[in-house]
Design an enzyme around this catalytic site. Structure first.
Site, PDB file in Angstrom:
ATOM      1  N   LYS A 135       0.854  -1.190   0.084  1.00  0.00           N
ATOM      2  CA  LYS A 135      -0.048  -0.094  -0.150  1.00  0.00           C
ATOM      3  C   LYS A 135       0.896   1.147  -0.057  1.00  0.00           C
ATOM      4  O   LYS A 135       0.329   2.587  -0.116  1.00  0.00           O
ATOM      5  CB  LYS A 135      -1.091   0.137   1.253  1.00  0.00           C
ATOM      6  CG  LYS A 135      -1.886  -1.152   1.405  1.00  0.00           C
ATOM      7  CD  LYS A 135      -3.042  -0.931   0.472  1.00  0.00           C
ATOM      8  CE  LYS A 135      -3.788  -2.167   0.352  1.00  0.00           C
ATOM      9  NZ  LYS A 135      -4.740  -2.362  -0.795  1.00  0.00           N
ATOM     10  N   LYS A 185      14.507  -6.250   5.188  1.00  0.00           N
ATOM     11  CA  LYS A 185      14.939  -5.222   6.223  1.00  0.00           C
ATOM     12  C   LYS A 185      16.268  -5.442   7.149  1.00  0.00           C
ATOM     13  O   LYS A 185      16.907  -4.422   7.537  1.00  0.00           O
ATOM     14  CB  LYS A 185      13.704  -5.192   7.427  1.00  0.00           C
ATOM     15  CG  LYS A 185      12.358  -4.546   7.021  1.00  0.00           C
ATOM     16  CD  LYS A 185      11.446  -4.679   8.182  1.00  0.00           C
ATOM     17  CE  LYS A 185       9.909  -3.685   7.637  1.00  0.00           C
ATOM     18  NZ  LYS A 185       9.026  -3.747   8.762  1.00  0.00           N
ATOM     19  N   GLU A 212      19.391   5.289  16.426  1.00  0.00           N
ATOM     20  CA  GLU A 212      19.389   4.405  17.517  1.00  0.00           C
ATOM     21  C   GLU A 212      18.214   3.452  17.580  1.00  0.00           C
ATOM     22  O   GLU A 212      18.243   2.245  17.750  1.00  0.00           O
ATOM     23  CB  GLU A 212      19.125   5.360  18.907  1.00  0.00           C
ATOM     24  CG  GLU A 212      19.304   4.645  20.145  1.00  0.00           C
ATOM     25  CD  GLU A 212      19.062   5.764  21.210  1.00  0.00           C
ATOM     26  OE1 GLU A 212      19.079   6.850  21.253  1.00  0.00           O
ATOM     27  OE2 GLU A 212      18.806   5.051  22.612  1.00  0.00           O
ATOM     28  N   GLY A 223      10.158  -9.803  14.861  1.00  0.00           N
ATOM     29  CA  GLY A 223      10.792  -8.778  14.317  1.00  0.00           C
ATOM     30  C   GLY A 223       9.997  -7.358  14.491  1.00  0.00           C
ATOM     31  O   GLY A 223      10.523  -6.253  15.129  1.00  0.00           O
ATOM     32  N   ASN A 235       5.305 -14.441  24.730  1.00  0.00           N
ATOM     33  CA  ASN A 235       6.008 -15.058  23.425  1.00  0.00           C
ATOM     34  C   ASN A 235       5.619 -16.344  23.686  1.00  0.00           C
ATOM     35  O   ASN A 235       5.865 -17.110  24.884  1.00  0.00           O
ATOM     36  CB  ASN A 235       7.142 -14.731  23.190  1.00  0.00           C
ATOM     37  CG  ASN A 235       7.330 -15.101  21.419  1.00  0.00           C
ATOM     38  OD1 ASN A 235       6.200 -14.845  20.802  1.00  0.00           O
ATOM     39  ND2 ASN A 235       8.504 -15.894  21.343  1.00  0.00           N
ATOM     40  N   THR A 263       7.504 -18.698  22.390  1.00  0.00           N
ATOM     41  CA  THR A 263       8.760 -19.102  22.799  1.00  0.00           C
ATOM     42  C   THR A 263       9.259 -18.215  23.796  1.00  0.00           C
ATOM     43  O   THR A 263       9.608 -17.107  23.635  1.00  0.00           O
ATOM     44  CB  THR A 263       9.677 -19.270  21.746  1.00  0.00           C
ATOM     45  OG1 THR A 263       9.167 -20.183  20.557  1.00  0.00           O
ATOM     46  CG2 THR A 263      11.248 -20.060  21.898  1.00  0.00           C
ATOM     47  N   ALA A 264       9.196 -18.581  25.320  1.00  0.00           N
ATOM     48  CA  ALA A 264       9.289 -17.583  26.373  1.00  0.00           C
ATOM     49  C   ALA A 264      10.951 -16.994  26.307  1.00  0.00           C
ATOM     50  O   ALA A 264      10.808 -15.817  26.448  1.00  0.00           O
ATOM     51  CB  ALA A 264       9.067 -18.174  27.775  1.00  0.00           C
ATOM     52  N   TYR A 301      -3.561  -6.076  10.158  1.00  0.00           N
ATOM     53  CA  TYR A 301      -4.697  -5.468   9.741  1.00  0.00           C
ATOM     54  C   TYR A 301      -5.203  -6.078   8.430  1.00  0.00           C
ATOM     55  O   TYR A 301      -4.588  -7.042   7.816  1.00  0.00           O
ATOM     56  CB  TYR A 301      -4.304  -3.923   9.278  1.00  0.00           C
ATOM     57  CG  TYR A 301      -3.282  -3.740   8.242  1.00  0.00           C
ATOM     58  CD1 TYR A 301      -1.933  -3.692   8.598  1.00  0.00           C
ATOM     59  CD2 TYR A 301      -3.561  -3.751   7.105  1.00  0.00           C
ATOM     60  CE1 TYR A 301      -1.063  -3.709   7.643  1.00  0.00           C
ATOM     61  CE2 TYR A 301      -2.617  -3.788   6.010  1.00  0.00           C
ATOM     62  CZ  TYR A 301      -1.379  -3.719   6.333  1.00  0.00           C
ATOM     63  OH  TYR A 301      -0.412  -3.653   5.404  1.00  0.00           O
TER      64      TYR A 301
HETATM   65  P1  NDP Z   1       8.026 -12.922  12.987  1.00  0.00           P
HETATM   66  O1  NDP Z   1       7.926 -13.993  12.025  1.00  0.00           O
HETATM   67  O2  NDP Z   1       9.161 -11.984  13.300  1.00  0.00           O
HETATM   68  O3  NDP Z   1       7.392 -12.980  14.314  1.00  0.00           O
HETATM   69  C1  NDP Z   1       6.128 -13.858  14.724  1.00  0.00           C
HETATM   70  C2  NDP Z   1       5.776 -13.795  16.133  1.00  0.00           C
HETATM   71  O4  NDP Z   1       4.517 -14.329  16.323  1.00  0.00           O
HETATM   72  C3  NDP Z   1       6.859 -14.641  16.897  1.00  0.00           C
HETATM   73  O5  NDP Z   1       6.817 -14.177  18.495  1.00  0.00           O
HETATM   74  C4  NDP Z   1       5.862 -16.016  16.926  1.00  0.00           C
HETATM   75  O6  NDP Z   1       6.324 -16.659  18.232  1.00  0.00           O
HETATM   76  C5  NDP Z   1       4.591 -15.504  17.042  1.00  0.00           C
HETATM   77  N1  NDP Z   1       3.458 -16.486  16.647  1.00  0.00           N
HETATM   78  C6  NDP Z   1       3.310 -16.941  15.115  1.00  0.00           C
HETATM   79  N2  NDP Z   1       2.273 -17.627  15.221  1.00  0.00           N
HETATM   80  C7  NDP Z   1       1.872 -17.731  16.393  1.00  0.00           C
HETATM   81  C8  NDP Z   1       0.697 -18.497  17.071  1.00  0.00           C
HETATM   82  N3  NDP Z   1      -0.080 -19.256  16.239  1.00  0.00           N
HETATM   83  N4  NDP Z   1       0.481 -18.406  18.536  1.00  0.00           N
HETATM   84  C9  NDP Z   1       1.274 -17.596  19.078  1.00  0.00           C
HETATM   85  N5  NDP Z   1       2.307 -17.012  18.722  1.00  0.00           N
HETATM   86  C10 NDP Z   1       2.583 -17.047  17.330  1.00  0.00           C
HETATM   87  O7  NDP Z   1       6.873 -11.754  12.447  1.00  0.00           O
HETATM   88  P2  NDP Z   1       6.946 -10.175  12.677  1.00  0.00           P
HETATM   89  O8  NDP Z   1       7.150  -9.901  13.838  1.00  0.00           O
HETATM   90  O9  NDP Z   1       7.533  -9.503  11.540  1.00  0.00           O
HETATM   91  O10 NDP Z   1       5.385  -9.740  12.389  1.00  0.00           O
HETATM   92  C11 NDP Z   1       4.313  -9.947  13.319  1.00  0.00           C
HETATM   93  C12 NDP Z   1       3.136  -9.520  12.794  1.00  0.00           C
HETATM   94  O11 NDP Z   1       3.210  -7.917  12.894  1.00  0.00           O
HETATM   95  C13 NDP Z   1       2.634  -9.731  11.286  1.00  0.00           C
HETATM   96  O12 NDP Z   1       1.263 -10.176  11.299  1.00  0.00           O
HETATM   97  C14 NDP Z   1       2.775  -8.343  10.533  1.00  0.00           C
HETATM   98  O13 NDP Z   1       2.020  -8.475   9.657  1.00  0.00           O
HETATM   99  C15 NDP Z   1       2.536  -7.323  11.717  1.00  0.00           C
HETATM  100  N6  NDP Z   1       3.284  -6.194  11.425  1.00  0.00           N
HETATM  101  C16 NDP Z   1       2.537  -5.128  10.986  1.00  0.00           C
HETATM  102  C17 NDP Z   1       3.052  -3.722  10.692  1.00  0.00           C
HETATM  103  C18 NDP Z   1       2.253  -2.629  10.468  1.00  0.00           C
HETATM  104  O14 NDP Z   1       2.552  -1.544   9.980  1.00  0.00           O
HETATM  105  N7  NDP Z   1       0.931  -2.612  11.027  1.00  0.00           N
HETATM  106  C19 NDP Z   1       4.500  -3.697  10.762  1.00  0.00           C
HETATM  107  C20 NDP Z   1       5.278  -4.914  11.023  1.00  0.00           C
HETATM  108  C21 NDP Z   1       4.708  -6.180  11.309  1.00  0.00           C
HETATM  109  P3  NDP Z   1       7.452 -17.753  18.298  1.00  0.00           P
HETATM  110  O15 NDP Z   1       8.616 -16.781  18.446  1.00  0.00           O
HETATM  111  O16 NDP Z   1       7.371 -18.537  19.350  1.00  0.00           O
HETATM  112  O17 NDP Z   1       7.733 -18.525  16.877  1.00  0.00           O
END
Ligand code: NDP
Length: 274
Positions: free
Chosen positions: A16, A66, A78, A130, A151, A153-154, A217
């Protein structure tokens, strides 16, 4: 030549960002062109360097580049250093300068558009990937009384809490360790919503006064947003505002002009189909 900006990602068709930046340019009167660019995995850095060598003025970077943008940057803000990821690149004093505007965008959306103060509040953040790493510094700088990162994974939540403890009162845990009283705000930063899943959350962490925000979203409310409503939360938002506000901060870094965001959020929301 009109100033050229772009977003790099793979895939990129769904982005977008061109619509958002074109709307900002129209509302501020800034003359610029903003394109989407597909890069092959492993080819981001040469493609980005070629973009700047051809006169490009600034880039946004989305998944999966990224971290590549982070390593390409010769100087980092920072917040980008803390995020370990770069979503905005520009040339500053002849060097590639990398920033990360995601956390700023989230805090701006919550405080300016949604009118919620984070100061003195008890926050719960779900996830430790991330996106959560990218928001923690700006969140902690908004002075909440405490932040719990929970999380699946604690150990990853513990690691993030250690990394950011110098910015405020933060601890990490697993979902089963969550305490039995409501939080002022719960931010879902897991990707569970993308697959229609909900982390296993106790119901006594939320009540009618809890503000629930999902970083994910879409055209419809997420599973987390529906769960929040079922548990009596009234103030519920998705992450479209964060998306637009992080873009506004990139626009500000490039142009020195801060665009209005609420009308752009409304406009982009109307175009969402999934
Ligand atoms: P990552 O893949 O880096 O991390 C995913 C996280 O979600 C991990 O902590 C993982 O846990 C957890 N997770 C995944 N599936 C499950 C589940 N079924 N139950 C519980 N926990 C779960 O993803 P990102 O951090 O990059 O993105 C996370 C979300 O944020 C995405 O939906 C993304 O679209 C959104 N986002 C939105 C933005 C915006 O501008 N609105 C900007 C950036 C991201 P574990 O560590 O245990 O695997």
């Amino acid at each position: 030549m009109t100033d050229l900006y772009a977003v790099f990602g793979n895939p990129i068709a769904q982005s977008k960002s061109p619509d958002i930046h074109t709307a900002f340019a129209q509302s501020t009167g800034e003359k610029l062109v903003y394109e989407k660019r597909l890069a092959e995995v492993g080819e981001f850095v040469p493609a980005a360097k070629a973009f700047f060598a051809d006169g490009g003025r600034g880039l946004n970077i989305t998944a999966p580049f990224k971290l590549d943008a982070f390593s390409m940057a010769q100087e980092l803000s920072e917040r980008a250093e803390n995020a370990g990821a770069v979503n905005t690149l520009l040339i500053k004093d002849g060097k590639f300068y990398g920033d990360n505007t995601d956390g700023f965008g989230l805090v701006y959306d919550i405080t300016e558009n949604l009118g919620w103060s984070l100061a003195g509040k008890k926050l719960l953040i779900l996830g430790a990937g991330g996106a959560v790493r990218g928001i923690l510094q700006p969140i902690l700088e908004a002075n909440p009384s405490s932040v719990v990162v929970a999380n699946r994974t604690a150990s990853k939540a513990d690691e993030l809490a250690k990394l950011f403890s110098r910015y405020g009162n933060i601890k990490g845990c697993g979902f089963t360790d969550l305490e039995n009283s409501p939080f002022d705000m719960i931010i879902n930063g897991t990707s569970a919503s993308l697959t229609g899943e909900l982390p296993p959350l106790p119901e006594n962490i939320i009540d009618k006064n809890t503000f629930a925000y999902d970083l994910t979203y879409g055209a419809k409310p997420t599973v987390f947003m529906n769960w929040s409503a079922e548990n009596k939360a009234v103030n519920i938002a998705d992450g479209l505002g964060m998306l637009v506000c992080q873009a506004a901060e990139s626009f500000y870094l490039w142009r020195g002009v801060r665009p209005e965001t609420q009308s752009v959020i409304n406009k982009i929301r109307q175009s969402l189909t999934t």
